[in-house]
Structures are given as structure tokens and as C-alpha cells.
Design an enzyme around this catalytic site. Structure first.
Site, PDB file in Angstrom:
ATOM      1  N   CYS A   2       0.840  -1.185   0.000  1.00 19.44           N
ATOM      2  CA  CYS A   2       0.000   0.000   0.000  1.00 19.44           C
ATOM      3  C   CYS A   2       0.882   1.244   0.000  1.00 19.44           C
ATOM      4  O   CYS A   2       1.963   1.249   0.558  1.00 19.44           O
ATOM      5  CB  CYS A   2      -0.949   0.097   1.180  1.00 19.44           C
ATOM      6  SG  CYS A   2      -1.990  -1.336   1.414  1.00 19.44           S
ATOM      7  N   ARG A  27       3.376  -0.416  -5.031  1.00 22.70           N
ATOM      8  CA  ARG A  27       3.202  -0.868  -3.653  1.00 22.70           C
ATOM      9  C   ARG A  27       1.842  -1.510  -3.409  1.00 22.70           C
ATOM     10  O   ARG A  27       1.580  -2.027  -2.318  1.00 22.70           O
ATOM     11  CB  ARG A  27       3.364   0.318  -2.705  1.00 22.70           C
ATOM     12  CG  ARG A  27       4.708   0.987  -2.803  1.00 22.70           C
ATOM     13  CD  ARG A  27       4.804   2.074  -1.791  1.00 22.70           C
ATOM     14  NE  ARG A  27       4.843   1.501  -0.454  1.00 22.70           N
ATOM     15  CZ  ARG A  27       5.955   1.285   0.228  1.00 22.70           C
ATOM     16  NH1 ARG A  27       7.105   1.596  -0.285  1.00 22.70           N
ATOM     17  NH2 ARG A  27       5.928   0.750   1.420  1.00 22.70           N
ATOM     18  N   TRP A  72      -3.241  -2.553  -1.370  1.00 22.05           N
ATOM     19  CA  TRP A  72      -3.052  -3.997  -1.543  1.00 22.05           C
ATOM     20  C   TRP A  72      -3.922  -4.633  -0.456  1.00 22.05           C
ATOM     21  O   TRP A  72      -3.653  -4.481   0.736  1.00 22.05           O
ATOM     22  CB  TRP A  72      -1.589  -4.368  -1.355  1.00 22.05           C
ATOM     23  CG  TRP A  72      -1.295  -5.808  -1.596  1.00 22.05           C
ATOM     24  CD1 TRP A  72      -1.019  -6.398  -2.794  1.00 22.05           C
ATOM     25  CD2 TRP A  72      -1.208  -6.845  -0.619  1.00 22.05           C
ATOM     26  NE1 TRP A  72      -0.771  -7.729  -2.620  1.00 22.05           N
ATOM     27  CE2 TRP A  72      -0.888  -8.038  -1.307  1.00 22.05           C
ATOM     28  CE3 TRP A  72      -1.380  -6.896   0.758  1.00 22.05           C
ATOM     29  CZ2 TRP A  72      -0.727  -9.265  -0.655  1.00 22.05           C
ATOM     30  CZ3 TRP A  72      -1.230  -8.121   1.410  1.00 22.05           C
ATOM     31  CH2 TRP A  72      -0.902  -9.281   0.698  1.00 22.05           C
ATOM     32  N   ASN A  98      -1.580   2.046   6.032  1.00 21.46           N
ATOM     33  CA  ASN A  98      -0.830   0.854   5.633  1.00 21.46           C
ATOM     34  C   ASN A  98      -0.604   0.021   6.879  1.00 21.46           C
ATOM     35  O   ASN A  98      -0.349   0.572   7.941  1.00 21.46           O
ATOM     36  CB  ASN A  98       0.562   1.222   5.098  1.00 21.46           C
ATOM     37  CG  ASN A  98       0.493   1.951   3.784  1.00 21.46           C
ATOM     38  OD1 ASN A  98      -0.566   2.020   3.173  1.00 21.46           O
ATOM     39  ND2 ASN A  98       1.618   2.498   3.362  1.00 21.46           N
ATOM     40  N   GLY A  99      -0.624  -1.310   6.723  1.00 23.39           N
ATOM     41  CA  GLY A  99      -0.392  -2.176   7.874  1.00 23.39           C
ATOM     42  C   GLY A  99      -1.657  -2.934   8.216  1.00 23.39           C
ATOM     43  O   GLY A  99      -2.635  -2.917   7.460  1.00 23.39           O
ATOM     44  N   GLU A 481      15.753 -18.953  -7.830  1.00 26.30           N
ATOM     45  CA  GLU A 481      15.443 -17.593  -8.277  1.00 26.30           C
ATOM     46  C   GLU A 481      14.762 -17.626  -9.659  1.00 26.30           C
ATOM     47  O   GLU A 481      13.826 -16.876  -9.926  1.00 26.30           O
ATOM     48  CB  GLU A 481      16.725 -16.750  -8.281  1.00 26.30           C
ATOM     49  CG  GLU A 481      16.613 -15.366  -8.892  1.00 26.30           C
ATOM     50  CD  GLU A 481      15.533 -14.484  -8.296  1.00 26.30           C
ATOM     51  OE1 GLU A 481      14.947 -14.804  -7.256  1.00 26.30           O
ATOM     52  OE2 GLU A 481      15.241 -13.445  -8.922  1.00 26.30           O
ATOM     53  N   LYS A 485      10.998 -16.159 -10.414  1.00 28.33           N
ATOM     54  CA  LYS A 485      10.690 -15.130 -11.419  1.00 28.33           C
ATOM     55  C   LYS A 485       9.571 -15.626 -12.313  1.00 28.33           C
ATOM     56  O   LYS A 485       8.633 -14.894 -12.623  1.00 28.33           O
ATOM     57  CB  LYS A 485      11.909 -14.790 -12.296  1.00 28.33           C
ATOM     58  CG  LYS A 485      12.967 -13.920 -11.728  1.00 28.33           C
ATOM     59  CD  LYS A 485      12.583 -12.493 -11.478  1.00 28.33           C
ATOM     60  CE  LYS A 485      12.069 -12.302 -10.074  1.00 28.33           C
ATOM     61  NZ  LYS A 485      13.043 -12.153  -9.032  1.00 28.33           N
ATOM     62  N   GLU A 488       6.073 -15.763 -10.424  1.00 25.56           N
ATOM     63  CA  GLU A 488       5.406 -14.547  -9.972  1.00 25.56           C
ATOM     64  C   GLU A 488       4.852 -13.703 -11.108  1.00 25.56           C
ATOM     65  O   GLU A 488       3.863 -13.002 -10.923  1.00 25.56           O
ATOM     66  CB  GLU A 488       6.252 -13.729  -8.988  1.00 25.56           C
ATOM     67  CG  GLU A 488       7.475 -13.075  -9.488  1.00 25.56           C
ATOM     68  CD  GLU A 488       8.251 -12.342  -8.397  1.00 25.56           C
ATOM     69  OE1 GLU A 488       7.665 -11.839  -7.433  1.00 25.56           O
ATOM     70  OE2 GLU A 488       9.482 -12.254  -8.532  1.00 25.56           O
ATOM     71  N   HIS A 504      14.877 -38.711  -5.911  1.00 21.79           N
ATOM     72  CA  HIS A 504      14.270 -39.119  -4.635  1.00 21.79           C
ATOM     73  C   HIS A 504      12.775 -38.819  -4.606  1.00 21.79           C
ATOM     74  O   HIS A 504      12.171 -38.791  -3.542  1.00 21.79           O
ATOM     75  CB  HIS A 504      14.991 -38.428  -3.473  1.00 21.79           C
ATOM     76  CG  HIS A 504      16.429 -38.828  -3.342  1.00 21.79           C
ATOM     77  ND1 HIS A 504      16.821 -40.088  -2.938  1.00 21.79           N
ATOM     78  CD2 HIS A 504      17.578 -38.167  -3.617  1.00 21.79           C
ATOM     79  CE1 HIS A 504      18.140 -40.169  -2.940  1.00 21.79           C
ATOM     80  NE2 HIS A 504      18.625 -39.007  -3.364  1.00 21.79           N
ATOM     81  N   LYS A 602       5.052  -4.726  -4.311  1.00 19.91           N
ATOM     82  CA  LYS A 602       6.508  -4.650  -4.289  1.00 19.91           C
ATOM     83  C   LYS A 602       7.104  -4.898  -2.904  1.00 19.91           C
ATOM     84  O   LYS A 602       8.043  -5.644  -2.768  1.00 19.91           O
ATOM     85  CB  LYS A 602       6.929  -3.276  -4.830  1.00 19.91           C
ATOM     86  CG  LYS A 602       8.428  -3.074  -4.899  1.00 19.91           C
ATOM     87  CD  LYS A 602       9.079  -4.049  -5.869  1.00 19.91           C
ATOM     88  CE  LYS A 602      10.569  -3.850  -5.990  1.00 19.91           C
ATOM     89  NZ  LYS A 602      11.202  -5.049  -6.575  1.00 19.91           N
TER      90      LYS A 602
HETATM   91  C1  AGP Z   1      11.088 -10.827  -5.904  1.00 14.13           C
HETATM   92  O1  AGP Z   1      10.916 -10.972  -7.260  1.00 14.13           O
HETATM   93  C2  AGP Z   1       9.865 -10.782  -5.099  1.00 14.13           C
HETATM   94  N1  AGP Z   1       8.925  -9.831  -5.542  1.00 14.13           N
HETATM   95  C3  AGP Z   1      10.009 -10.901  -3.612  1.00 14.13           C
HETATM   96  O2  AGP Z   1      10.317 -12.239  -3.355  1.00 14.13           O
HETATM   97  C4  AGP Z   1      11.031 -10.006  -2.871  1.00 14.13           C
HETATM   98  O3  AGP Z   1      12.326 -10.344  -3.260  1.00 14.13           O
HETATM   99  C5  AGP Z   1      10.841 -10.190  -1.353  1.00 14.13           C
HETATM  100  O4  AGP Z   1       9.546  -9.813  -1.002  1.00 14.13           O
HETATM  101  C6  AGP Z   1      11.860  -9.447  -0.536  1.00 14.13           C
HETATM  102  O5  AGP Z   1      11.791  -8.073  -0.752  1.00 14.13           O
HETATM  103  P1  AGP Z   1      12.922  -7.120  -0.238  1.00 14.13           P
HETATM  104  O6  AGP Z   1      14.172  -7.455  -1.004  1.00 14.13           O
HETATM  105  O7  AGP Z   1      12.431  -5.750  -0.517  1.00 14.13           O
HETATM  106  O8  AGP Z   1      13.117  -7.389   1.211  1.00 14.13           O
END
Ligand code: AGP
Length: 607
Positions: A2, A27, A72, A98-99, A481, A485, A488, A504, A602
Site C-alpha cells: 500500500c 506498492r 493492496w 498501511n499495515g 530464483e 521469477k 510470480e 528421490h 513490491k
Molecule cells: C522478488 O521478485 C519478489 N517480488 C520478492 O520475493 C522479494 O524479493 C521479497 O519480497 C523481498 O523483498 P525485499 O528485497 O524488498 O526485502
């Protein structure tokens, strides 16, 4: 999660607020709204993107004080009524938040018992009613009274029809910055919303409140005593924030292409070619202290955690210090044993991921030393650590982290080098790695130049409903990683596995419909990895292999992606980049909004 903006000054607030919200959309982007104080408080809010809010804006919405929010969803679905700002029944008070309020259920019941009709499903609405019901004389005292019964986390901003010259804000766990202008003041949850107007900012601390008026700001605590938080100029280039609000190319694409420059910035001034080491003054640790470190424990979330796994591997290899990475989101819940001889490293792009922040606070409470690898200067995690390494990746606003991840890797390489050189890493090996790090920006350019072919591979992978990403040792966090990617932004199921663990269990899932992306660098494990490729191919599984030129894969492989060779310890960085591009093009093929993937935002500032 947010975004909050606020304004008091000589200009009309509404356009400034919507422009600020557009810059904060990463955000949270399921609904947005503003409240402007003129002769009364006027609220406009809509489910959907900021653009839809702008479309719904009445021609005249006059007022020089206001607040805005992009959401959000946590409590209640994305809808017009659940969008912020929230007001009391008379529309006298408006609040953005926010929160998460932990006792929102109890407060809602209490208000309903007192005859209040709640309009939304949100936790935030209760704050508006509580402020409106306070009989205190000042807006500050009304907000303090409301906060006294609230439990949970918040960054919030409040306006009131009877106090049209001010916005009162409060912070507990969600970032808030005050921006100082010329006879005008701003407030925002993120620097991105301020830099066009000012780079003179004050960061509020948890438990702190502030009043902004056109002529200045004051900060105070819940007992209304003043605090001495002051504003300072932050060293950022406002033009670096421009794209988010105006560009048409997806931000993720721009950020991927920025990686040669961002990696160069992370390295700048930190490499010592003569002694084959790194200088990391921000750590605040002298050689004796660095030598005394017995273990390294890295904490981060999501992609930062995977970068941390790459970092742990680097530290063990170069410094021969036991190192591991753990998801901060798990660590903080398990009452971890804190060891005074361990160096804890918190890694985060935003510097505000709540799980990582709370892990840092827990470690420090128990007497541990924590350093940060953080991108956002002055962020909560950076400030909570004992010292650290700023990443200098530049602003990253696409939800899928790319340039931050690669600069995290470089930050860990610098740390590993310095830890190694105060131990047994030879000057020759140090120089070898310094030279390797110096080659990275150009080699990243080479990988990025292969985008067309990576786009084709992305298109092919987009056809599969489900796939594996596999790697061994240095390659495993790269696989994690890569899978992250892809899932998401393309919403395809992508599961990362250690190459060695396939047989396994998960090998049962391999079939012609389930491709595997395998990380096979040219290193001491190549033969083992090729053995695993045979096992996959024998079951008809299509293979995409990220490897080095010259590695003989026979005719096992449907697609191979060659990345330039560097020092083997640094391989994960160059192996990671093609997977970003593949995921990006898979998502584009499927028609997704890559910068704003569904259900995500984000920065994860809620628990
Ligand atoms: C990454 O592509 C993600 N959107 C997410 O996993 C992100 O890396 C994670 O939330 C950590 O965020 P930060 O690096 O701002 O702490």
C-alpha cells in the site's frame, strides 16, 4: 504494501496526490483514492488502478490539504467501498492506512455496539470512527486517543474538516517520510512519491507522529511530547524515478537492462586491486572483528533469500567460514538461538520487508550483531542494523526483483572477499576475484544482448503448465530464483529442486509435458549434472540448459543458453540473468502485466 501520499501547501492537492499515487502504484494496485480538505472533506476512491481513479475524478475538487492511498487488500476484497480513504459516518474525518490492525474485529464490534454503522470490511475504517468520536481539542490529541486503543502495525495519515490546515501522520511498523518543500509539505510511504518535489526528507520512527502544515512539520510521541526528528537531504537522482510514472516500456524490462550499470555502481570504490580485497567501510568492522566472526547467517525473504543462499555459498568458498541463509519469515518465529560470534546479515531491496525487519530487531534484542545488504538508503532495515553495505542498484519498482538481486550477489561477493582476505584467501585468489568482479558489467551486457533468443525460449516455456528448475550447489539458488521469477509474473507452476534430489521423488513427474530448466555451469560438478540430464531425457522431459560455451551436452537438450565464463565462484550472477529474461517473455506471451502481477505488491510490509 500500500502507498500513502499527503500534501499541505499552496497548490491544489488533488492532482499532486494522484500523481504521487501513480508513482507508488507498485506498492499496491487493487484500488486507490484521495481525500481533499476544502470547505469539507471530499473523498474520491475506486477499485482498480490509479488511472481509473483519475478518470473518475470530478472536474473541481478544490482544497490545498489532502491524503491519498493505493491499496493492496488485506481486510476485504478490492472494491470501491473498501478502497481508502475511509471516513466516519459524517465524513468529517478521513484516514489512509498501511499495515494491519490486530484488534480490528474487537474494535468493530465495540463501535457497532455503540451504534456506529460500518461501511466497509476494512480494519482501517475503525480509525476514522475513533478519531471522529474523540472529544480532544486538537487533531493530534484525537489521533493519539484513537491510537491508544489500536493494536497492530500502521503508517497512517489523517485529515479532519475542522483542521483544514494540517495532516497528522503516525508510524508503527510501516514506513513514513515527511518531505519538506517551499511553503508546502508532503508525506509519503516511499521516497518515489516525493523526489519530484523535494529530496529533503525526515524519516519517522516507530511510535512517532507528525503534523504537517504548509509552513513546516513537528514530530511527537503518543504522550504529545516533541521529538527532535529533523529533515536531511537524501542523495538520490530524481530522474532515476521518472520511468515509474510515465514510461510505457515495462519497468521490469528497463530494470533488467540497467544491470551492467547497477552492478558497476555496487562495485564502485570498493575493489582493491593491489591487495585483492574489498573495502566495505559501512560495515563498521575492523580486521580483528572480521576475523573473530565464527559463522555467518543470512536472512532475507523471497528473491533476497535466494540471493542470500548464493551469498552463503560464496562466503563458505572464499572465507571458509560456515555460512547459511534462512528465510527471515521463518527465522523470526522460531525463537532462534543467537550466537555472539555469528555475523548476521539482513538482505533486502526495499529495506522495509517486515519479516526481515523483525528478524533484525530480534537478533539485536538478543545481543547479536547484524549488518545489512540493503538497496533503499535510510530504510527501516538499514537503520535497524549495526552497519551495512548499500547496494546502489537505483530505484527498483517492478514487483519482480532483478537488478536488486544481482547487486545483492555482488554485495555478498565483496563481503566474502573481505572476510576471506582477513583469513586464508591468498592475494592471488583475491586478485583473481577482483578481476572477475570487474568483468561482470560487460559480461552482463553480453547476456542481455541474447534477449531475442531468450524471448523464444520464454514463449516455448509459457506453453507448459508446470516445469522444474534444477541446479546443484552454486546452481541451486539460481534455480530457485529462476523458478520464482517465472511463477510470480507468468503464473505458471515452476518448482525448484536440487538436481541431486530429483531421483528421490520428483522424477515421477517428468514427462514430455513438463520441461526442466537445468543450471549446468562448467565447474567441478558438470559431469554429475550431465548425469542428471540423462535421467530427465530418458523420461522424455524437454530440457533447457543454462551453461557455459564448450560444455558438451550431446543431443540431450532441446535448448541451450550459454553465458560467458567468469571465475566459477561468481557463476551464479551470470547464470541468473537469462532466467529473468525468459520469465519476462513467458509472462508477456501470456499477456500478463509484468510490473503488476496478480496478488502481489513490491514491498511486503504486513505479516
Ligand atoms: C522478488 O521478485 C519478489 N517480488 C520478492 O520475493 C522479494 O524479493 C521479497 O519480497 C523481498 O523483498 P525485499 O528485497 O524488498 O526485502
Amino acid at each position: 504494501m500500500c502507498g500513502i501520499v499527503g500534501y499541505v501547501g499552496g497548490q491544489q492537492a488533488a492532482p499532486l496526490l494522484t500523481e504521487g499515487l501513480a508513482r507508488l502504484e507498485h506498492r499496491g494496485y487493487d484500488s486507490a483514492g484521495i481525500a481533499v480538505v476544502g470547505s469539507a472533506v471530499r473523498v474520491v476512491k475506486r477499485a482498480g488502478r490509479v488511472q481509473e481513479l483519475v478518470g473518475a475524478m470530478p472536474k473541481r475538487i478544490a482544497g490545498r490539504t489532502g491524503i491519498g492511498h493505493t491499496r493492496w487488500a488485506t481486510h476485504g476484497p478490492a472494491s470501491d467501498v473498501n478502497a481508502h480513504p475511509h471516513t466516519d459516518a459524517t465524513g468529517t474525518v478521513a484516514v489512509v492506512h498501511n499495515g494491519i490492525l490486530d484488534n480490528a474485529g474487537a474494535l468493530r464490534r465495540r463501535l457497532e455496539d455503540a451504534g456506529v454503522e460500518l461501511a466497509s470490511d476494512t480494519d482501517t475504517e475503525v480509525i476514522a470512527h475513533l478519531v471522529a468520536r474523540s472529544e480532544a481539542d486538537t487533531l493530534e490529541a484525537k489521533v493519539v486517543e484513537a491510537l491508544a486503543v489500536i493494536e497492530g502495525t500502521y503508517g497512517l495519515a489523517v485529515v479532519h474538516a475542522d483542521f483544514p490546515d494540517r495532516v497528522v501522520v503516525a508510524r508503527n511498523g510501516s514506513p513514513l517520510l515527511v518531505g519538506v518543500g517551499e511553503k508546502e509539505m508532503f508525506v509519503a510511504s516511499d521516497l518515489a512519491a516525493l523526489v519530484r518535489h523535494t529530496t529533503t526528507v525526515a524519516h519517522l520512527d516507530d511510535g512517532e507522529l507528525a503534523t504537517i502544515t504548509a509552513s513546516g512539520f513537528t514530530t511527537f510521541r503518543a504522550d504529545l511530547t516533541r521529538t527532535d526528528t529533523s529533515a536531511h537531504r537524501v542523495d538520490v537522482d530524481p530522474s532515476a524515478y521518472e520511468h515509474g510514472a510515465t514510461g510505457t516500456e515495462p519497468r521490469m524490462h528497463t530494470e533488467m537492462l540497467e544491470q551492467p550499470a547497477s552492478v558497476e555502481r555496487t562495485l564502485r570504490g570498493r575493489l582493491d586491486e593491489r591487495f585483492g580485497t574489498a573495502h566495505l567501510g559501512g560495515l563498521g568492522m575492523d580486521p580483528r572483528e572480521l576475523r573473530a566472526v565464527q559463522r555467518v547467517k543470512i536472512l532475507g525473504c523471497g528473491s533476497a533469500y535466494y540471493a542470500g543462499q548464493m551469498g552463503a555459498q560464496l562466503i563458505e568458498e572464499l572465507a571458509r567460514v560456515p555460512a547459511d541463509a534462512e528465510a527471515a519469515s521463518e527465522f523470526r518465529y522460531r525463537d532462534a538461538v543467537i550466537d555472539p560470534d555469528t555475523l548476521y546479515v539482513a538482505v533486502s531491496q526495499s529495506g522495509e520487508t517486515v519479516d526481515t525487519l523483525l528478524a533484525v530487531e530480534e537478533i539485536r534484542r538478543k545481543g547479536g550483531r547484524v549488518v545489512g545488504l540493503v538497496n533503499v538508503v535510510g530504510s527501516a532495515i538499514a537503520r535497524a542494523c549495526d552497519g551495512g553495505i548499500y547496494l546502489h542498484a537505483g530505484p527498483e519498482t517492478a514487483v519482480a526483483s532483478t537488478k536488486a538481486v544481482t547487486t545483492m550477489f555482488v554485495g555478498f561477493a565483496l563481503l566474502a572477499l573481505q572476510l576471506g582476505r582477513v583469513r586464508d584467501l591468498s592475494v592471488a585468489d583475491g586478485k583473481r576475484l577482483v578481476a572477475g568482479l570487474g568483468r561482470l558489467p560487460e559480461q552482463i551486457e553480453d547476456v542481455l544482448a541474447g534477449e531475442d533468443r531468450l524471448a523464444d525460449i520464454g514463449k516455448t516455456l509459457a506453453r507448459a503448465e508446470s516445469m522444474f528448475f534444477v541446479g546443484r550447489v552454486r546452481g541451486y539458488p539460481v534455480a530457485r530464483e529462476g523458478a520464482q521469477k517465472l511463477k510470480e509474473i507468468s503464473y505458471r507452476h515452476a518448482e525448484a529442486y536440487q538436481m541431486s534430489e530429483l531421483k528421490h521423488g520428483p522424477l515421477a513427474l517428468i514427462s514430455p509435458d513438463v520441461p526442466t530448466v537445468a543450471i549446468v555451469p562448467d565447474d567441478e560438478l558438470t559431469d554429475r549434472n550431465i548425469g542428471a540430464l540423462h535421467e530427465i531425457a530418458a523420461r522424455g522431459g524437454p530440457l533447457v540448459v543454462v551453461t557455459h560455451p564448450g560444455v558438451d551436452l550431446g543431443d540431450l537438450v532441446a535448448e541451450r543458453i550459454d553465458v560467458p565464463r567468469n571465475e566459477k565462484e561468481l557463476d551464479p550472477l551470470l547464470l541468473t540473468i537469462p532466467l529473468q529474461l525468459v520469465a519476462y517473455h513467458a509472462a508477456l506471451t501470456l499477456g500478463h502485466d509484468v510490473d503488476r502481477p496478480r496478488n502481489l505488491a513490491k514491498s511486503v510490509t504486513v505479516e
